[in-house]
Design a protein around this motif. Structure first.
Motif, PDB file in Angstrom:
ATOM      1  N   GLU A  10       0.831  -1.187   0.000  1.00 55.94           N
ATOM      2  CA  GLU A  10       0.000   0.000   0.000  1.00 55.94           C
ATOM      3  C   GLU A  10       0.872   1.245   0.000  1.00 55.94           C
ATOM      4  N   LEU A  12       0.511   5.806  -0.207  1.00 57.20           N
ATOM      5  CA  LEU A  12      -0.440   6.888  -0.040  1.00 57.20           C
ATOM      6  C   LEU A  12      -0.911   7.429  -1.382  1.00 57.20           C
ATOM      7  N   HIS A  71      -9.851   6.534  -6.540  1.00 59.20           N
ATOM      8  CA  HIS A  71      -9.086   5.380  -6.065  1.00 59.20           C
ATOM      9  C   HIS A  71      -9.097   4.260  -7.101  1.00 59.20           C
ATOM     10  N   SER A  81     -14.215   8.016  -3.770  1.00 61.32           N
ATOM     11  CA  SER A  81     -13.786   7.916  -2.377  1.00 61.32           C
ATOM     12  C   SER A  81     -14.937   7.527  -1.451  1.00 61.32           C
ATOM     13  N   LYS A  84     -15.472   3.793  -1.807  1.00 59.77           N
ATOM     14  CA  LYS A  84     -14.348   3.034  -1.256  1.00 59.77           C
ATOM     15  C   LYS A  84     -14.641   2.637   0.191  1.00 59.77           C
ATOM     16  N   GLN A  89     -13.204  -1.365   1.559  1.00 59.56           N
ATOM     17  CA  GLN A  89     -11.841  -1.488   1.023  1.00 59.56           C
ATOM     18  C   GLN A  89     -11.658  -2.690   0.087  1.00 59.56           C
ATOM     19  N   ASN A 100      -4.536   2.079  -0.712  1.00 62.19           N
ATOM     20  CA  ASN A 100      -4.665   3.534  -0.798  1.00 62.19           C
ATOM     21  C   ASN A 100      -4.054   4.044  -2.099  1.00 62.19           C
ATOM     22  N   ARG A 102      -4.051   5.952  -5.547  1.00 61.12           N
ATOM     23  CA  ARG A 102      -4.740   7.000  -6.277  1.00 61.12           C
ATOM     24  C   ARG A 102      -4.550   6.795  -7.775  1.00 61.12           C
TER      25      ARG A 102
END
Length: 307
Positions: A10, A12, A71, A81, A84, A89, A100, A102
């Motif tokens: 994962e 950011l 996402h 978002s 999500k 998740q 996470n 983008r």
């Protein structure tokens, strides 16, 4: 976990890889025939989107247009978002953990687009940058109005002529022509308040429509009666009019003068702001006369146009 069973780390933010960018660009070139369009908000130019790119930016869960952060799962499936969180998740397409990540490539594509207002069919002909469109639509003067009937949670929306017919046919609301009125409100047991809406009357005046509300509700611990007027149109038009309400008997009188509120403001918002003629129960019973066992109120009023 990515395809093949390998672990997915994962991060950011994930900057677009070459393949991400090529996929997004291919969709843009293949599915749309972009034209140059002038933006109604300052004349900036961008790519006028057609259905291909528009569908690319639709969330597969809620089908709404996606806005940053957009996402994606390790396999490249995107969603907004809000969804999500809703899907816990877990990618709704391939069932992999979303992490996470983008999708910055798609966010960049969106930034270059211009789209027509959602309410184009209702008369709005402006075109907006993708990220300005949502803000405009929240205040677009062509957006539909909510039904102003307060006696039930009515979900009907539409333009003013549609809502006038809806109020008359579905809610059986009384319709009157003229700018003055004289209404009598009678209730056999004035102690029963229970936040009850009593009456909605629509007046055709100056070629526009006004909603007169009269109801009983609890204001703190005290039961009160309230009358107020709402304008079937936007706030800037409502301010062109004024109205007065009057109630009284036995040598006493209460008078209210104000500006009708737009039906863009909900019935509850107007009521809770106490923007109208408020009559305390003791005074209402005094106006009713007799043994004060029955509520009998006569409310008169008029509407006029400010020069």
């Amino acid at each position: 976990m990515a395809p093949g069973g390998s672990a997915c780390k994962e991060v950011l933010e994930s900057y677009p890889t070459v393949s991400d960018y090529e996929i997004a660009t291919a969709e843009l070139e293949t599915n749309s025939k972009p034209t140059r369009a002038t933006n109604g908000l300052g004349g900036q130019q961008g790519i006028y989107s057609t259905n291909g790119v528009h569908e690319l930016l639709e969330c597969p869960v809620c089908t709404c247009l996606m806005y940053p952060p957009i996402h994606q799962c390790p396999n490249g499936h995107t969603l907004c978002s809000n969804c999500k969180i809703r899907v816990h998740q877990c990618c709704p397409t391939c069932r992999y953990d979303l992490g996470n990540i983008r999708c910055l490539a798609l966010e960049k594509v969106a930034e270059s687009l211009e789209l027509p207002c959602t309410y184009q069919a209702l008369g709005c002909n402006d075109i907006f940058p993708y990220y300005s469109k949502l803000k405009h639509e929240q205040h677009c003067r062509f957006r539909p109005y909510n039904c102003p009937y307060a006696g039930s949670e009515c979900s009907v929306t539409g333009d003013i002529p549609t809502l006038v017919e809806h109020l008359k046919d579905d809610h059986k609301v009384d319709m009157h022509d003229g700018c003055t009125f004289n209404h009598r409100y009678v209730k056999s047991n004035p102690h029963e308040v229970e936040n009850a809406t009593w009456m909605l009357t629509v007046f055709n005046c100056f070629g526009r429509q006004f909603c007169l509300h009269f109801e009983a509700f609890q204001l703190g611990m005290a039961p009160v009666y309230m009358a107020f007027l709402r304008f079937m149109g936007d706030d800037n038009e409502a301010k062109k009019f004024s109205y007065s309400l009057e109630v009284g008997a036995n040598g006493r009188k209460l008078i209210w003068q104000g500006i009708p509120r737009s039906i863009r403001d909900s019935h509850k918002k107007v009521r809770d702001s106490q923007d109208g003629l408020i009559i305390q129960r003791n005074m209402a019973l005094y106006f009713s006369g007799g043994e004060r066992q029955e509520l009998k109120l006569r409310v008169t009023g008029r509407i006029w146009k400010e020069e």
